[in-house]
Design a protein around this motif. Sequence first.
Motif, PDB file in Angstrom:
ATOM      1  N   SER A   1      -3.103   5.869  -6.400  1.00  0.00           N
ATOM      2  CA  SER A   1      -3.710   5.754  -7.728  1.00  0.00           C
ATOM      3  C   SER A   1      -3.706   7.101  -8.425  1.00  0.00           C
ATOM      4  CB  SER A   1      -5.140   5.214  -7.636  1.00  0.00           C
ATOM      5  OG  SER A   1      -5.983   6.143  -6.979  1.00  0.00           O
TER       6      SER A   1
ATOM      7  N   PHE B   1      -1.367   2.603 -10.703  1.00  0.00           N
ATOM      8  CA  PHE B   1      -1.464   2.222  -9.295  1.00  0.00           C
ATOM      9  C   PHE B   1      -0.095   1.743  -8.817  1.00  0.00           C
ATOM     10  CE2 PHE B   1      -5.562   1.492 -11.242  1.00  0.00           C
ATOM     11  CZ  PHE B   1      -6.467   1.994 -10.325  1.00  0.00           C
ATOM     12  N   ARG B   2       0.182   1.980  -7.555  1.00  0.00           N
ATOM     13  CA  ARG B   2       1.360   1.388  -6.961  1.00  0.00           C
ATOM     14  C   ARG B   2       1.275   1.521  -5.455  1.00  0.00           C
ATOM     15  NH1 ARG B   2       6.104   5.598  -8.492  1.00  0.00           N
ATOM     16  NH2 ARG B   2       5.944   6.979  -6.707  1.00  0.00           N
ATOM     17  N   GLU B   3       2.062   0.735  -4.763  1.00  0.00           N
ATOM     18  CA  GLU B   3       2.093   0.801  -3.307  1.00  0.00           C
ATOM     19  C   GLU B   3       3.137   1.823  -2.867  1.00  0.00           C
ATOM     20  OE1 GLU B   3       3.098  -2.146   0.441  1.00  0.00           O
ATOM     21  OE2 GLU B   3       1.982  -2.948  -1.286  1.00  0.00           O
TER      22      GLU B   3
ATOM     23  N   THR C   1      -2.072   2.208  -0.980  1.00  0.00           N
ATOM     24  CA  THR C   1      -2.127   2.154  -2.439  1.00  0.00           C
ATOM     25  C   THR C   1      -2.341   3.545  -3.000  1.00  0.00           C
ATOM     26  OG1 THR C   1      -3.056  -0.080  -2.383  1.00  0.00           O
ATOM     27  CG2 THR C   1      -3.296   1.165  -4.425  1.00  0.00           C
TER      28      THR C   1
END
Length: 271
Positions: free
Chosen positions: A78, A9-11, A76
């Motif tokens: 994923s 996950f990351r923004e 976000t």
Amino acid sequence: MSASVIDRFRELVVDESDPFYFDHPLDHVPGMLLFSGLLDLAVRADELRRPRRRAPGRVVAGLDFTRFCELDRATTLSCRPMPGPNRAWTVEARQAGETVCEGSIAFADDAPAVPGGSRGTVSVPPRQAPAELVHRHRPENILVGEPVRRGRGVVEAAVLQPPAGPEPPSPHRGPVEIVEAGRQFATMLEHQEHGKPMDATLLWVALRLDIPFRIDRDVPLLLRWPIARVPGRRSRCAATLAHAATGDELGSLTYEAYAVDPEQYARTRAR
């Protein structure tokens, strides 16, 4: 294997000063930036999952863009592995609890060799397509040439090299560059072949691709579209990526979109 490797996950980083993704002012996050972010996340997850595996030979992806991705909200990204001994990932971009883009990205270990150089005759002229036809403002971001008809059934356009900048270019073309060239080609066809007015906005809803993960920059490329009109409101452009000198097919790119006029666009954004 840790959960941080299996589920990533990351923004999404949204930099509105970026001259490529924000070639001109936009009121939403562009689909190309979503594709780039999800692809990068999948590549990094794939590297962590099997660190000794070599770089992919091909990338196969299918993405659906389900909602506008807003500029003023966090997004976000994923990436989760699909079951089985493969290099396939389920990817998603979410914003405020809603999915804005979802689909899959898969990598293949091997790819057919792409002949280098410019053997043969490159028949497609390299002159840039008009900026308004590809919905770009900066000349350095125009990645396709003017379209050329081959008989009654095919339209072709060269994939152009970005102009030299302060930094030396990568020796390879990557998926983002190729997909953007294809998007510009599909956009140009909407106006020239399907008669969409110049003030129409294309709301991209789907992207499908099967292309080499990287191609040497000295390989001349073209995009080829067998002239076809899909009935209904949704436009569909299924293009072939080919070696411009040999004619060999290297991959495929399919884009689906709705074309809306300014009033329709305003109503859509007001919902």
